[in-house]
Design a protein around this motif. Structure first.
Motif, PDB file in Angstrom:
ATOM      1  N   ALA A 120       5.411  -2.802  -3.026  1.00 27.80           N
ATOM      2  CA  ALA A 120       3.952  -3.001  -2.964  1.00 27.80           C
ATOM      3  C   ALA A 120       3.307  -1.724  -2.433  1.00 27.80           C
ATOM      4  O   ALA A 120       3.996  -0.842  -1.900  1.00 27.80           O
ATOM      5  CB  ALA A 120       3.607  -4.179  -2.053  1.00 27.80           C
ATOM      6  N   CYS A 121       2.003  -1.643  -2.588  1.00 28.73           N
ATOM      7  CA  CYS A 121       1.274  -0.506  -2.017  1.00 28.73           C
ATOM      8  C   CYS A 121       1.029  -0.778  -0.531  1.00 28.73           C
ATOM      9  O   CYS A 121       1.105  -1.921  -0.076  1.00 28.73           O
ATOM     10  CB  CYS A 121      -0.035  -0.264  -2.762  1.00 28.73           C
ATOM     11  N   SER A 122       0.721   0.262   0.203  1.00 33.02           N
ATOM     12  CA  SER A 122       0.524   0.103   1.650  1.00 33.02           C
ATOM     13  C   SER A 122      -0.684  -0.765   1.973  1.00 33.02           C
ATOM     14  O   SER A 122      -0.666  -1.543   2.931  1.00 33.02           O
ATOM     15  CB  SER A 122       0.352   1.474   2.312  1.00 33.02           C
ATOM     16  N   SER A 123      -1.738  -0.649   1.164  1.00 34.89           N
ATOM     17  CA  SER A 123      -2.951  -1.434   1.441  1.00 34.89           C
ATOM     18  C   SER A 123      -2.681  -2.924   1.292  1.00 34.89           C
ATOM     19  O   SER A 123      -3.064  -3.717   2.165  1.00 34.89           O
ATOM     20  CB  SER A 123      -4.084  -1.017   0.502  1.00 34.89           C
ATOM     21  N   CYS A 124      -2.032  -3.317   0.220  1.00 30.73           N
ATOM     22  CA  CYS A 124      -1.720  -4.748   0.028  1.00 30.73           C
ATOM     23  C   CYS A 124      -0.768  -5.226   1.116  1.00 30.73           C
ATOM     24  O   CYS A 124      -0.896  -6.336   1.627  1.00 30.73           O
ATOM     25  CB  CYS A 124      -1.117  -4.985  -1.355  1.00 30.73           C
ATOM     26  N   ASN A 125       0.170  -4.356   1.484  1.00 26.93           N
ATOM     27  CA  ASN A 125       1.124  -4.689   2.538  1.00 26.93           C
ATOM     28  C   ASN A 125       0.395  -4.962   3.853  1.00 26.93           C
ATOM     29  O   ASN A 125       0.702  -5.919   4.570  1.00 26.93           O
ATOM     30  CB  ASN A 125       2.113  -3.526   2.677  1.00 26.93           C
ATOM     31  N   ILE A 144       3.550   0.776 -10.097  1.00 30.96           N
ATOM     32  CA  ILE A 144       2.263   0.126  -9.830  1.00 30.96           C
ATOM     33  C   ILE A 144       2.495  -1.140  -9.002  1.00 30.96           C
ATOM     34  O   ILE A 144       3.365  -1.960  -9.325  1.00 30.96           O
ATOM     35  CB  ILE A 144       1.536  -0.230 -11.155  1.00 30.96           C
ATOM     36  N   CYS A 145       1.718  -1.280  -7.960  1.00 30.86           N
ATOM     37  CA  CYS A 145       1.844  -2.430  -7.049  1.00 30.86           C
ATOM     38  C   CYS A 145       1.601  -3.742  -7.806  1.00 30.86           C
ATOM     39  O   CYS A 145       0.575  -3.884  -8.473  1.00 30.86           O
ATOM     40  CB  CYS A 145       0.822  -2.272  -5.912  1.00 30.86           C
ATOM     41  N   PRO A 146       2.510  -4.712  -7.701  1.00 28.19           N
ATOM     42  CA  PRO A 146       2.324  -5.966  -8.439  1.00 28.19           C
ATOM     43  C   PRO A 146       1.199  -6.840  -7.874  1.00 28.19           C
ATOM     44  O   PRO A 146       0.712  -7.721  -8.568  1.00 28.19           O
ATOM     45  CB  PRO A 146       3.674  -6.672  -8.280  1.00 28.19           C
ATOM     46  N   LEU A 147       0.775  -6.567  -6.654  1.00 25.37           N
ATOM     47  CA  LEU A 147      -0.251  -7.413  -6.036  1.00 25.37           C
ATOM     48  C   LEU A 147      -1.664  -7.026  -6.460  1.00 25.37           C
ATOM     49  O   LEU A 147      -2.488  -7.880  -6.757  1.00 25.37           O
ATOM     50  CB  LEU A 147      -0.121  -7.369  -4.511  1.00 25.37           C
ATOM     51  N   CYS A 148      -1.960  -5.723  -6.475  1.00 26.32           N
ATOM     52  CA  CYS A 148      -3.303  -5.285  -6.883  1.00 26.32           C
ATOM     53  C   CYS A 148      -3.317  -4.748  -8.309  1.00 26.32           C
ATOM     54  O   CYS A 148      -4.389  -4.597  -8.900  1.00 26.32           O
ATOM     55  CB  CYS A 148      -3.858  -4.244  -5.918  1.00 26.32           C
ATOM     56  N   ALA A 149      -2.134  -4.433  -8.856  1.00 17.93           N
ATOM     57  CA  ALA A 149      -2.029  -3.875 -10.213  1.00 17.93           C
ATOM     58  C   ALA A 149      -2.828  -2.580 -10.364  1.00 17.93           C
ATOM     59  O   ALA A 149      -3.301  -2.264 -11.457  1.00 17.93           O
ATOM     60  CB  ALA A 149      -2.461  -4.906 -11.257  1.00 17.93           C
ATOM     61  N   GLN A 150      -2.993  -1.836  -9.288  1.00 17.53           N
ATOM     62  CA  GLN A 150      -3.788  -0.621  -9.344  1.00 17.53           C
ATOM     63  C   GLN A 150      -3.145   0.534  -8.573  1.00 17.53           C
ATOM     64  O   GLN A 150      -2.888   1.587  -9.121  1.00 17.53           O
ATOM     65  CB  GLN A 150      -5.200  -0.900  -8.781  1.00 17.53           C
ATOM     66  N   ARG A 151      -2.899   0.323  -7.279  1.00 13.38           N
ATOM     67  CA  ARG A 151      -2.372   1.417  -6.454  1.00 13.38           C
ATOM     68  C   ARG A 151      -0.852   1.546  -6.641  1.00 13.38           C
ATOM     69  O   ARG A 151      -0.210   0.641  -7.155  1.00 13.38           O
ATOM     70  CB  ARG A 151      -2.718   1.159  -4.979  1.00 13.38           C
ATOM     71  N   THR A 152      -0.321   2.674  -6.198  1.00 13.87           N
ATOM     72  CA  THR A 152       1.113   2.895  -6.384  1.00 13.87           C
ATOM     73  C   THR A 152       1.922   2.280  -5.236  1.00 13.87           C
ATOM     74  O   THR A 152       1.463   2.186  -4.099  1.00 13.87           O
ATOM     75  CB  THR A 152       1.435   4.399  -6.485  1.00 13.87           C
TER      76      THR A 152
HETATM   77 ZN    ZN Z   1      -1.423  -3.193  -4.012  1.00 14.19          ZN
END
Ligand code: ZN
Length: 280
Positions: free
Chosen positions: A136-141, A102-110
């Motif tokens: 991190a997930c691609s979206s947060c990245n 789980i992405c540490p930035l959004c805590a939702q996406r993988t």
């Molecule tokens: Zn994320």
């Protein structure tokens, strides 16, 4: 926002592995000569990160006077990310290091990629430095890209150095209009200073967590409709309330700041929802 364990790898060991197959002798020598600068830069980073002073580290184009930003960034892109790169196994290990991916930035996406906390475009010396890189997930990245801060208040939450799971900061309220939905917002803990809260708010806004969590909570309400309606028909609003309380406490036990915890707390506190507001 979730805390992660700092990678155990040593910065110079990682750098050595990445540059191990550099054929060009001139480039190899110049990269080898960067090692003392990297050691100094890592010491600076690990001193400043807990003090929320990473924004005081100067951006730079050259490393050790003669390695360009482009050459150092390629140590990451060609010698760590590449499918057959010598550092690829480290990349894979770090990318898989978050619990349940789980992405540490959004805590939702993988997690799908690695994120540089200080972007390598502005701070190339940290291109393959472990403490600067996390999954991190691609979206947060994509959202973060090359953004840098110039003040403590806007310094992004760092998954290795910041703990924002110690106090409740994420809340939700039921919007009592049919179909029911939720609005997410942040609150300031009495134990936090203004800077820590400003960073949370900034993070919540930057990564568009209100929209992300509203979307997922909407799905949650839809998925729970059958169960809640059946509870309502057999035991009335009190049965619904009891179910919501159990759900809230269970989610809270796992993570006080998940959107699920905030969702069930808000539903538990909404008599309107329990008395029929849940119906579409
Ligand atoms: Zn994320």
């Amino acid at each position: 926002m979730r805390k992660l364990n700092v990678p155990i790898e040593d910065a110079i060991d990682v750098f050595d592995i990445c540059i191990s197959k550099v054929q060009n002798t001139d480039l190899k020598e110049r990269l080898e000569n960067c090692k003392p600068s990297i050691v100094t830069a890592v010491a600076d980073y690990t001193t400043k990160a807990p003090r929320i002073e990473l924004h005081t580290i100067a951006t730079h184009d050259l490393i050790n006077g003669n390695v360009t930003s482009s050459e150092m960034k390629k140590v990451y892109s060609d010698r760590m990310v590449g499918a057959t790169a010598p550092g690829r196994y480290i990349y894979d290990k770090w990318r898989a290091s978050a619990p349940n991916n789980i992405c540490p930035l959004c805590a939702q996406r993988t997690t799908e990629t690695l994120e540089h906390h200080l972007p390598k475009s502005k701070y190339p010396i940290y291109s393959v430095v472990p403490v600067n890189i996390f999954p991190a997930c691609s979206s947060c990245n994509k959202i973060k890209l090359d953004a840098i801060s110039n003040a403590r208040e806007t310094e992004p939450i760092h998954p290795y150095f910041d703990n924002v799971e110690d106090e409740l900061w994420l809340k939700a309220e039921v919007i009592e209009l049919k179909p029911a939905s939720l609005r997410f917002y942040t609150i300031k803990s009495d134990h936090w200073d203004d800077i820590k809260y400003a960073r949370i708010e900034n993070h919540f806004r930057l990564f568009e967590l209100e929209k992300l969590y509203a979307s997922h909570s909407g799905e949650e309400l839809a998925m729970n409709y059958f169960r809640i309606n059946r509870l309502f028909e057999t035991g009335g609003a009190l049965s619904v309330k009891n179910f919501l309380e159990d759900s809230w406490l269970s989610m809270k036990d796992a993570n006080i700041n998940s959107w699920q915890t905030a969702t069930y707390e808000a539903l538990f506190n909404s008599n309107w929802y329990q008395e029929g507001g849940f119906k579409p």
